[in-house]
Design an enzyme around this catalytic site. Structure first.
Site, PDB file in Angstrom:
ATOM      1  N   HIS A   1       0.832  -1.191   0.000  1.00  0.00           N
ATOM      2  CA  HIS A   1       0.000   0.000   0.000  1.00  0.00           C
ATOM      3  C   HIS A   1       0.875   1.252   0.000  1.00  0.00           C
ATOM      4  O   HIS A   1       2.093   1.186   0.157  1.00  0.00           O
ATOM      5  CB  HIS A   1      -0.919  -0.006   1.224  1.00  0.00           C
ATOM      6  CG  HIS A   1      -1.998  -1.030   1.147  1.00  0.00           C
ATOM      7  ND1 HIS A   1      -3.015  -1.125   2.073  1.00  0.00           N
ATOM      8  CD2 HIS A   1      -2.223  -2.030   0.251  1.00  0.00           C
ATOM      9  CE1 HIS A   1      -3.822  -2.137   1.754  1.00  0.00           C
ATOM     10  NE2 HIS A   1      -3.363  -2.686   0.660  1.00  0.00           N
TER      11      HIS A   1
ATOM     12  N   THR B   1     -25.758  -4.062 -29.190  1.00  0.00           N
ATOM     13  CA  THR B   1     -24.494  -3.515 -29.681  1.00  0.00           C
ATOM     14  C   THR B   1     -23.594  -4.614 -30.219  1.00  0.00           C
ATOM     15  O   THR B   1     -22.954  -4.462 -31.268  1.00  0.00           O
ATOM     16  CB  THR B   1     -23.780  -2.752 -28.547  1.00  0.00           C
ATOM     17  OG1 THR B   1     -24.591  -1.625 -28.167  1.00  0.00           O
ATOM     18  CG2 THR B   1     -22.413  -2.258 -28.987  1.00  0.00           C
TER      19      THR B   1
ATOM     20  N   SER C   1     -30.351 -10.483 -22.360  1.00  0.00           N
ATOM     21  CA  SER C   1     -31.500 -11.056 -21.670  1.00  0.00           C
ATOM     22  C   SER C   1     -31.990 -12.344 -22.302  1.00  0.00           C
ATOM     23  O   SER C   1     -32.406 -13.275 -21.605  1.00  0.00           O
ATOM     24  CB  SER C   1     -32.639 -10.032 -21.626  1.00  0.00           C
ATOM     25  OG  SER C   1     -32.248  -8.882 -20.907  1.00  0.00           O
TER      26      SER C   1
ATOM     27  N   ALA D   1     -26.320   7.939 -33.951  1.00  0.00           N
ATOM     28  CA  ALA D   1     -26.169   7.237 -35.232  1.00  0.00           C
ATOM     29  C   ALA D   1     -27.289   7.663 -36.163  1.00  0.00           C
ATOM     30  O   ALA D   1     -28.297   8.243 -35.736  1.00  0.00           O
ATOM     31  CB  ALA D   1     -26.216   5.722 -35.024  1.00  0.00           C
TER      32      ALA D   1
ATOM     33  N   ASP E   1     -22.547  -4.477 -34.061  1.00  0.00           N
ATOM     34  CA  ASP E   1     -21.189  -3.995 -34.348  1.00  0.00           C
ATOM     35  C   ASP E   1     -20.107  -5.054 -34.180  1.00  0.00           C
ATOM     36  O   ASP E   1     -18.980  -4.852 -34.642  1.00  0.00           O
ATOM     37  CB  ASP E   1     -20.851  -2.812 -33.434  1.00  0.00           C
ATOM     38  CG  ASP E   1     -21.804  -1.635 -33.625  1.00  0.00           C
ATOM     39  OD1 ASP E   1     -22.391  -1.531 -34.719  1.00  0.00           O
ATOM     40  OD2 ASP E   1     -21.967  -0.844 -32.686  1.00  0.00           O
TER      41      ASP E   1
ATOM     42  N   LEU F   1     -14.384  -4.560 -27.584  1.00  0.00           N
ATOM     43  CA  LEU F   1     -14.458  -3.808 -26.328  1.00  0.00           C
ATOM     44  C   LEU F   1     -13.196  -3.975 -25.492  1.00  0.00           C
ATOM     45  O   LEU F   1     -13.259  -4.063 -24.263  1.00  0.00           O
ATOM     46  CB  LEU F   1     -15.696  -4.205 -25.516  1.00  0.00           C
ATOM     47  CG  LEU F   1     -17.033  -3.681 -26.031  1.00  0.00           C
ATOM     48  CD1 LEU F   1     -18.147  -4.058 -25.071  1.00  0.00           C
ATOM     49  CD2 LEU F   1     -17.010  -2.171 -26.244  1.00  0.00           C
TER      50      LEU F   1
ATOM     51  N   GLY G   1     -26.024   0.807 -26.731  1.00  0.00           N
ATOM     52  CA  GLY G   1     -26.958   1.526 -27.573  1.00  0.00           C
ATOM     53  C   GLY G   1     -28.003   2.253 -26.750  1.00  0.00           C
ATOM     54  O   GLY G   1     -28.002   2.236 -25.512  1.00  0.00           O
TER      55      GLY G   1
ATOM     56  N   ARG H   1      -7.366  -0.068 -26.020  1.00  0.00           N
ATOM     57  CA  ARG H   1      -6.301   0.132 -26.997  1.00  0.00           C
ATOM     58  C   ARG H   1      -5.662   1.506 -26.794  1.00  0.00           C
ATOM     59  O   ARG H   1      -6.297   2.426 -26.293  1.00  0.00           O
ATOM     60  CB  ARG H   1      -6.864   0.022 -28.426  1.00  0.00           C
ATOM     61  CG  ARG H   1      -7.469  -1.354 -28.725  1.00  0.00           C
ATOM     62  CD  ARG H   1      -7.908  -1.481 -30.187  1.00  0.00           C
ATOM     63  NE  ARG H   1      -9.029  -0.631 -30.520  1.00  0.00           N
ATOM     64  CZ  ARG H   1     -10.300  -0.929 -30.244  1.00  0.00           C
ATOM     65  NH1 ARG H   1     -10.600  -2.048 -29.609  1.00  0.00           N
ATOM     66  NH2 ARG H   1     -11.284  -0.109 -30.605  1.00  0.00           N
TER      67      ARG H   1
ATOM     68  N   GLU I   1       1.335   3.722   2.131  1.00  0.00           N
ATOM     69  CA  GLU I   1       2.118   4.018   3.323  1.00  0.00           C
ATOM     70  C   GLU I   1       3.372   3.152   3.382  1.00  0.00           C
ATOM     71  O   GLU I   1       4.469   3.631   3.719  1.00  0.00           O
ATOM     72  CB  GLU I   1       1.264   3.800   4.581  1.00  0.00           C
ATOM     73  CG  GLU I   1       0.026   4.695   4.648  1.00  0.00           C
ATOM     74  CD  GLU I   1      -1.211   4.069   4.032  1.00  0.00           C
ATOM     75  OE1 GLU I   1      -2.312   4.408   4.472  1.00  0.00           O
ATOM     76  OE2 GLU I   1      -1.069   3.236   3.095  1.00  0.00           O
TER      77      GLU I   1
END
Length: 383
Positions: free
Chosen positions: A56, A205, A231, A171, A209, A213, A301, A216, A58
Site C-alpha cells: 500500500h 451492440t 436477456s 447514429a 457492431d 471492447l 446503444g 487500446r 504508506e
C-alpha cells in the site's frame, strides 16, 4: 484529537492526490491511494498503492524513507485515504505509521470499508499522534468513487459513455455511427475504459457492431472485465468479444447447451431474474459489486443506456459531443415520456474538455455524489 488543517495541508495533500491519480489504472479492486512524508517543507519520501496484493501507499513511502536512511519521527504524513487497520493481502498500514512515530497524520477521507471505518484514525490517536481528517476530501473521492460506492451502497459507480451530435444523435437511422467523433475523443474513451473495472454493453451492440471492447492505445497492465446484458442469450458463440479472455454474460434464459459452449470460451453466464422484459439491472450491479467491481464503464446503444437510466443505475454521464447535426437519427437513450419537468432525470455538470474538434462533457447525479461525500466524512463528524 482531530485537529484543524494547517496552512500547508492543502498544498501537500494536492500533491499526494496527483500521485494517487498516477496509479489510476493499476490498483483495482483496491482504492488508488498515495502517501507523502513531509518535514520542514521538504518531502522525505512518497509512495502510491501498487497492484492488488502489492504494498500500500504508506508501506511504499516508509520503505523509500528507510532505503534512504531517513528517520521520519516527528514528520507529518499525508495520506489520501484513512490507513487500513486490518489484515488483508498486506499487514495493517496503521501499525507501520504508529511505529514510524510521526507528529501528525493528515487524511483526505475516512475509509468507508467496514473493516476500517474509523479504526485507523482511532489507533493513531491512541498512540498520541495528531490526526487531521477531511483535507481535499472531494478531490480524493473523485479518484475513488467506485470503491466508496461498493463499500457503502454495495453497487459500483456507473458511468454511461455516449458519442453524440449537437442534436443528441448517436447514429443515423440505418445504424451508421463511425465516426461521429474524432480520433482524440475516441482515444480518450479508451482511457476511461482502462480506468474502469468492467466494460458493460448490451446484446444489441454486440449483434450490430461485433466489437471487441478491449482497451487500446493506453498503457495499462490490468484488463477490465467485459460484460454483456443479453436477456435472451442471443449473442452467438462466434462473436469477436468471446476471444478467450474472461467475459460475463447476464441473462434471464436457461440454455444449458449454449452455456456450456460459452464456458469453453471462458465466458461465465449469470442467470438473473427478469424485470420489465429484460435482466434485472439493479441485480446486475449488485452482482458486479459482490465480485469486487468498483467502476463500470457502459458503452451501449440507446436501449440499454435508457434502461439503465430508467432503473436508476447511472451515476455519471460521459458524453463526447461532435459539432455536427444529423436531424433524423438514433437518440442517446430511449426513455419513457414524462408528464412533467419535475420528473426529469437531473445531472450536474462537473467538467468539459476540448478534444480535437469535439467536447467531452461530464455530469454527475448530485444526490448520489453527496451520499458518497457523507460516507467519507462521517468519521470526522462522529469524533
Amino acid at each position: 484529537m482531530i485537529t484543524v488543517p494547517q496552512t500547508d495541508d492543502i498544498h501537500w495533500m494536492e500533491q499526494a492526490l496527483e500521485l494517487a491519480a498516477s496509479v489510476m489504472l493499476i490498483t483495482s479492486p483496491n482504492p488508488r491511494v498515495a502517501c507523502l512524508l513531509v518535514r520542514d517543507g521538504v518531502v522525505l519520501a512518497s509512495g502510491a498503492t501498487q497492484q492488488a496484493g502489492g504494498p500500500h501507499a504508506e508501506a511504499m513511502a516508509l520503505h523509500q524513507a528507510a532505503q534512504a536512511g531517513l528517520d521520519v519521527a516527528g514528520s507529518t504524513i499525508y495520506v489520501t485515504l484513512e490507513p487500513c487497520s486490518h489484515y488483508g493481502r498486506t499487514p495493517p498500514c496503521v501499525q507501520a505509521l504508529v511505529q514510524a512515530k510521526p507528529a501528525r497524520v493528515v487524511i483526505a477521507m475516512a475509509d468507508p470499508n467496514p473493516l476500517v471505518s474509523g479504526q485507523g484514525i482511532q489507533q493513531l490517536q491512541a498512540a498520541g499522534i495528531q490526526v487531521t481528517v477531511g483535507v481535499c476530501a472531494e478531490q480524493a473521492l473523485a479518484i475513488n468513487p467506485g470503491f466508496v460506492a461498493r463499500m457503502t451502497r454495495k453497487t459500483p459507480w456507473v458511468w454511461v459513455k455516449m458519442a453524440s451530435t449537437l442534436d443528441g444523435r448517436i447514429a443515423l437511422n440505418n445504424g451508421e455511427s463511425q465516426w461521429i467523433t474524432g480520433p482524440a475523443a475516441r482515444a480518450d474513451g479508451h482511457w476511461w475504459r482502462a480506468r474502469s473495472c468492467a466494460i458493460l454493453t448490451g446484446s444489441g451492440t454486440v449483434l450490430a457492431d461485433d466489437p471487441l471492447l478491449t482497451v487500446r492505445d493506453v498503457a495499462a497492465t490490468r484488463t477490465p472485465l467485459r460484460a454483456i446484458v443479453d436477456s435472451r442469450l442471443q449473442v452467438p458463440v462466434s462473436a469477436r468479444i468471446f476471444n478467450g479472455d474472461k467475459v460475463v454474460v447476464f441473462t434471464c434464459q436457461h440454455q444449458p447447451e449454449k452455456v456450456a459452449q460459452l464456458a469453453d470460451k471462458n465466458v461465465q453466464v449469470v442467470q438473473l431474474p427478469e424485470q420489465a422484459g429484460r435482466v434485472d439491472l439493479p441485480a446486475v450491479m449488485r452482482w458486479l459489486a459482490d465480485h469486487d467491481i468498483n467502476e463500470v464503464h457502459t458503452e451501449a446503444g440507446a436501449q440499454l443506456s435508457g434502461a439503465l437510466l430508467e432503473a436508476d443505475c447511472v451515476d455519471e454521464l460521459l458524453l463526447y459531443m461532435a459539432p455536427m447535426l444529423l436531424g433524423e437519427g438514433l437518440p442517446m437513450a430511449v426513455l419513457q415520456p414524462l408528464q412533467s419537468l419535475a420528473h426529469a432525470r437531473c445531472f450536474e455538470f462537473t467538467r468539459t474538455l476540448s478534444l480535437g474538434s469535439d467536447l467531452r462533457i461530464q455530469a454527475r447525479h448530485p444526490q448520489r455524489w453527496q451520499a458518497l461525500l457523507h460516507a467519507i466524512q462521517y468519521q470526522q463528524i462522529k469524533e
